[in-house]
Design a protein around this motif. Structure first.
Motif, PDB file in Angstrom:
ATOM      1  N   LYS A 162       0.819  -1.366  -0.252  1.00  0.00           N
ATOM      2  CA  LYS A 162       0.024   0.338  -0.091  1.00  0.00           C
ATOM      3  C   LYS A 162       1.212   1.316   0.075  1.00  0.00           C
ATOM      4  CE  LYS A 162      -4.030  -1.523   1.897  1.00  0.00           C
ATOM      5  NZ  LYS A 162      -4.013  -3.037   2.004  1.00  0.00           N
ATOM      6  N   GLN A 163       2.145   1.458  -0.134  1.00  0.00           N
ATOM      7  CA  GLN A 163       3.079   1.863   0.269  1.00  0.00           C
ATOM      8  C   GLN A 163       3.543   2.895  -0.880  1.00  0.00           C
ATOM      9  OE1 GLN A 163       4.069   3.890   3.346  1.00  0.00           O
ATOM     10  NE2 GLN A 163       4.964   5.619   1.487  1.00  0.00           N
ATOM     11  N   GLU A 173      10.057  -3.560  -8.232  1.00  0.00           N
ATOM     12  CA  GLU A 173       9.570  -4.447  -8.638  1.00  0.00           C
ATOM     13  C   GLU A 173       8.801  -5.409  -8.950  1.00  0.00           C
ATOM     14  OE1 GLU A 173      10.038  -2.329 -13.840  1.00  0.00           O
ATOM     15  OE2 GLU A 173      11.090  -4.747 -13.431  1.00  0.00           O
ATOM     16  N   ASP A 174       9.449  -6.340  -8.123  1.00  0.00           N
ATOM     17  CA  ASP A 174       8.774  -7.526  -8.333  1.00  0.00           C
ATOM     18  C   ASP A 174       8.282  -8.435  -6.990  1.00  0.00           C
ATOM     19  OD1 ASP A 174      10.160  -8.005 -10.615  1.00  0.00           O
ATOM     20  OD2 ASP A 174      12.290  -9.059  -9.560  1.00  0.00           O
ATOM     21  N   TRP A 175       8.214  -6.814  -6.101  1.00  0.00           N
ATOM     22  CA  TRP A 175       7.202  -6.981  -4.956  1.00  0.00           C
ATOM     23  C   TRP A 175       5.898  -8.049  -4.992  1.00  0.00           C
ATOM     24  CZ3 TRP A 175       9.515  -4.410  -0.751  1.00  0.00           C
ATOM     25  CH2 TRP A 175       8.147  -4.680   0.937  1.00  0.00           C
ATOM     26  N   GLU A 176       6.041  -9.012  -4.303  1.00  0.00           N
ATOM     27  CA  GLU A 176       5.430  -9.467  -3.796  1.00  0.00           C
ATOM     28  C   GLU A 176       3.586  -9.673  -3.055  1.00  0.00           C
ATOM     29  OE1 GLU A 176       6.290 -12.744  -5.118  1.00  0.00           O
ATOM     30  OE2 GLU A 176       6.052 -13.100  -7.389  1.00  0.00           O
ATOM     31  N   GLU A 177       4.392  -9.392  -1.598  1.00  0.00           N
ATOM     32  CA  GLU A 177       3.584  -9.169  -0.868  1.00  0.00           C
ATOM     33  C   GLU A 177       2.728  -7.898  -0.631  1.00  0.00           C
ATOM     34  OE1 GLU A 177       6.328  -8.048   2.919  1.00  0.00           O
ATOM     35  OE2 GLU A 177       7.647  -9.206   1.767  1.00  0.00           O
ATOM     36  N   GLY A 178       1.863  -8.031   0.309  1.00  0.00           N
ATOM     37  CA  GLY A 178       0.191  -7.755   0.224  1.00  0.00           C
ATOM     38  C   GLY A 178      -0.866  -7.424  -1.416  1.00  0.00           C
ATOM     39  N   GLU A 179      -0.696  -6.319  -1.248  1.00  0.00           N
ATOM     40  CA  GLU A 179      -1.352  -6.216  -2.922  1.00  0.00           C
ATOM     41  C   GLU A 179      -0.438  -5.970  -4.100  1.00  0.00           C
ATOM     42  OE1 GLU A 179      -3.215  -2.612  -3.225  1.00  0.00           O
ATOM     43  OE2 GLU A 179      -4.440  -3.181  -1.582  1.00  0.00           O
ATOM     44  N   GLY A 180       1.283  -6.192  -3.760  1.00  0.00           N
ATOM     45  CA  GLY A 180       1.921  -6.921  -4.487  1.00  0.00           C
ATOM     46  C   GLY A 180       3.013  -4.766  -5.067  1.00  0.00           C
ATOM     47  N   ALA A 181       3.446  -5.222  -6.496  1.00  0.00           N
ATOM     48  CA  ALA A 181       4.002  -4.042  -6.854  1.00  0.00           C
ATOM     49  C   ALA A 181       2.851  -3.733  -7.869  1.00  0.00           C
ATOM     50  CB  ALA A 181       5.219  -4.324  -7.546  1.00  0.00           C
ATOM     51  N   THR A 182       3.420  -2.292  -7.998  1.00  0.00           N
ATOM     52  CA  THR A 182       2.812  -0.947  -8.779  1.00  0.00           C
ATOM     53  C   THR A 182       3.139  -0.051  -9.602  1.00  0.00           C
ATOM     54  OG1 THR A 182       0.250  -1.467  -8.438  1.00  0.00           O
ATOM     55  CG2 THR A 182       0.906  -0.021  -9.432  1.00  0.00           C
ATOM     56  N   LEU A 200       0.605   3.115 -16.769  1.00  0.00           N
ATOM     57  CA  LEU A 200       0.423   1.744 -14.905  1.00  0.00           C
ATOM     58  C   LEU A 200       0.156   0.430 -15.192  1.00  0.00           C
ATOM     59  CD1 LEU A 200      -1.143   2.042 -11.947  1.00  0.00           C
ATOM     60  CD2 LEU A 200      -2.593   3.256 -12.906  1.00  0.00           C
ATOM     61  N   ASP A 201       1.406   0.194 -14.242  1.00  0.00           N
ATOM     62  CA  ASP A 201       0.973  -0.847 -15.027  1.00  0.00           C
ATOM     63  C   ASP A 201       0.607  -1.499 -13.152  1.00  0.00           C
ATOM     64  OD1 ASP A 201       1.185  -1.381 -16.946  1.00  0.00           O
ATOM     65  OD2 ASP A 201       3.806  -2.671 -16.759  1.00  0.00           O
ATOM     66  N   GLY A 202      -0.771  -2.508 -12.783  1.00  0.00           N
ATOM     67  CA  GLY A 202      -0.680  -2.548 -10.902  1.00  0.00           C
ATOM     68  C   GLY A 202      -2.208  -2.146 -11.213  1.00  0.00           C
TER      69      GLY A 202
ATOM     70  N   ARG B 111      -3.648  -7.888 -17.296  1.00  0.00           N
ATOM     71  CA  ARG B 111      -3.156  -8.810 -16.745  1.00  0.00           C
ATOM     72  C   ARG B 111      -2.744  -8.868 -15.428  1.00  0.00           C
ATOM     73  NH1 ARG B 111       1.550 -11.843 -19.007  1.00  0.00           N
ATOM     74  NH2 ARG B 111       1.845 -10.921 -20.592  1.00  0.00           N
ATOM     75  N   GLU B 112      -3.159  -6.773 -15.303  1.00  0.00           N
ATOM     76  CA  GLU B 112      -2.429  -6.050 -13.966  1.00  0.00           C
ATOM     77  C   GLU B 112      -3.905  -6.393 -12.935  1.00  0.00           C
ATOM     78  OE1 GLU B 112       0.262  -5.498 -12.906  1.00  0.00           O
ATOM     79  OE2 GLU B 112       1.332  -5.720 -15.186  1.00  0.00           O
ATOM     80  N   SER B 113      -4.932  -6.323 -13.608  1.00  0.00           N
ATOM     81  CA  SER B 113      -6.268  -6.542 -13.367  1.00  0.00           C
ATOM     82  C   SER B 113      -6.399  -7.650 -12.674  1.00  0.00           C
ATOM     83  CB  SER B 113      -7.028  -5.774 -14.138  1.00  0.00           C
ATOM     84  OG  SER B 113      -7.346  -6.887 -14.896  1.00  0.00           O
ATOM     85  N   LYS B 114      -5.690  -8.786 -13.423  1.00  0.00           N
ATOM     86  CA  LYS B 114      -5.928 -10.561 -12.848  1.00  0.00           C
ATOM     87  C   LYS B 114      -6.999 -10.655 -12.890  1.00  0.00           C
ATOM     88  CE  LYS B 114      -1.916 -10.142  -9.610  1.00  0.00           C
ATOM     89  NZ  LYS B 114      -2.327  -8.652  -9.407  1.00  0.00           N
TER      90      LYS B 114
END
Lengths: 239, 266
Positions: A162-163, A173-182, A200-202, B111-114
């Protein structure tokens, strides 16, 4: 900064609004009309500008204005697993995005029927490569003496769980915890708070995206200082 | 043929008074029509019309190796062909940047919205996973192929059934579809594009309006509201207030068109 932001741990120990160590150098390709290197930590981009020069083939000439043509290329060894040399769908899209990000700063209409070629190569990639490429290209264009209304400065904002954080590296970029990376790359006309690149990706709410934009707006001021400094240094060297 | 400067000037004059050639509101889509199952051979397919703009989207599935960074997940690939049959502006040949960009913007939204549950598309970890191919074809380009393609991809995915997989031969038995739908999630990212022409912001441009457009922002927007993808296209800069207005327009448009699309996509 809130306490939550203070306690948030980035993989490399940076503060949430801290950009990696930046450096920039002008004149890295002597053959080119203008060239520059820009670095965000372990991400290194070089850019070379050739032009304005006559556009070939002739049928691509635009008598109303000049044309900006960018190529973005990752060197095969710039990432952990070798990538096949030559253009990919990704690199072609980033080339176009880079062109769109830089064009508003140029007075290219002063050079009808010409082309300004900007070639960007990523030597070492640790995420935010398109931002580094744009920053290098903007200085290279200025170095080439292409008339400009402003510089262009670019930075990526990430959302890790969320941060929000400034200047994303590969681990993030490869962050996987919680909501992952955006991942949210931005570019601005450096002194005008005007956006020339938004991607925007995420997943993010519009409200938080606005916060990200504000973080980017502040962060690019530092990028701009580094770019300006490199340009000034190059003038002092020549004297 | 490209739109004449004369027409572009007139479009701008109209917009200044809040008007469009076809009498639509600035934030109003043309009629959207969706039809699914347009090709029996595809695992899923859809035709989407927005006004006179039309795209066809097919979903094919095949079994392949997983990517090194996602050993237990399926893959996805989006391609676009801007067919010469759909406009005198398109030519045969390798994909143009417009086709590549369109495919990549749609790819990111999904992809990003899963939207696709890739974790359920693993057959054997590290060895065999499903690959979802989403192929987008333009049939008639009268502007806003981007949003049409986005809706088309969702509708075709929703329409898709898994093909039969023979565990013994480890091969897909093409031509035989199961009743099993493609595993999808609840976040449904609509692609909504807002264009800037002079000082006006509009959605769903006609071809002529698209030619007049100075910049555009495409958003993958789902309920919440939540952005899953975004892309600014073309080289005119945007100021921050304009970006905020664009978000508002997109959110409003989403609320307006979602009820009409819901039954095809949910």
């Amino acid at each position: 900064m809130t306490t939550k932001e203070k306690t948030f741990k980035r993989p490399d120990g940076r503060k949430v609004d801290e950009i990696r160590t930046m450096s920039a150098k002008v004149g890295v390709v002597p053959n080119a009309d203008g060239s520059a290197m820009f670095q965000f930590g372990d991400t290194i981009a070089i850019a070379a500008v050739y032009g304005p020069k006559e556009m070939h083939p002739q049928h691509s000439q635009n008598p109303a204005t000049g044309t900006l043509r960018c190529t973005y290329n990752m060197m095969s060894f710039s990432v952990t697993e070798r990538i096949r040399p030559g253009p990919s769908r990704r690199s072609q899209e980033i080339s176009k995005i880079t062109e769109w990000a830089l064009a508003p700063a140029l007075k290219i209409e002063q050079f009808p029927s010409t082309v300004v070629d900007v070639h960007i190569s990523i030597i070492q990639a640790d995420a935010s490569t398109r931002c580094a490429g744009i920053n290098a290209a903007a200085i290279a264009l200025a170095h080439a003496g292409v008339p400009m209304k402003d510089l262009v400065s670019s930075v990526s904002i990430g959302k890790l769980d969320k941060q929000l954080v400034v200047d994303v590296n590969k681990d993030e970029e490869d962050w996987e915890e919680g909501e992952g990376a955006t991942d949210m790359p931005f570019a601005f006309l450096s002194t005008q708070d005007k956006l020339t690149l938004m991607q925007l990706d995420g997943n993010i709410t519009p409200k938080q995206y606005k916060e990200a934009m504000e973080l980017a707006r502040k962060a690019i001021k530092q990028v701009y200082e580094v770019q300006k400094k490199a340009l000034k240094e190059s003038i002092n060297e020549e004297q | 043929m490209k739109t004449s400067i004369l027409t572009i000037e007139r479009i701008k004059e109209y917009l200044e008074q809040g008007k469009r050639f076809d009498e639509r509101g600035l934030d109003e889509y043309r009629d959207i029509k969706i039809e699914t199952g347009i090709s029996k051979k595809a695992e899923g397919s859809a035709r989407v019309k927005i006004g006179k703009t039309e795209v066809m989207v097919g979903v094919k599935l095949d079994v392949g190796e997983p990517y090194p960074d996602s050993q237990d997940e399926g893959n996805m690939m989006v391609t676009t062909e801007l067919l010469p049959l759909s406009s005198d502006r398109f030519e045969l040949g390798p994909p143009t940047i417009a086709a590549i960009e369109l495919a990549r913007v749609i790819d990111r939204g999904i992809r990003e919205s899963k939207f696709i549950d890739f974790s359920k598309l693993c057959i054997k970890e590290g060895e065999k996973v499903w690959t979802v191919f989403i192929d987008i074809y333009s049939i008639n380009d009268d502007g806003n192929l981007l949003d049409a393609a986005g809706i088309g991809a969702l509708a075709a995915l929703k329409n898709a059934k898994m093909p039969k997989y023979n565990e013994k031969t480890e091969k897909v038995e093409f031509g035989e579809l199961t009743k099993e739908p493609l595993p999808l999630n609840k976040t449904i990212p609509l692609s909504i594009t807002v264009h800037k022409i002079d000082n006006s912001l509009i959605i769903d441009p006609s071809k002529e309006e698209e030619d007049a457009s100075e910049t555009r922002l495409t958003m993958g927007l789902s309920e919440g509201p939540l952005f899953s993808s975004m892309q600014k296209g073309n080289s005119k800069e945007l100021n921050i207030e304009e970006v905020w207005q664009i978000f508002e327009i997109a959110e409003k448009a989403y609320k307006k068109i979602w009820p009409k699309l819901e039954k095809f996509l949910k």
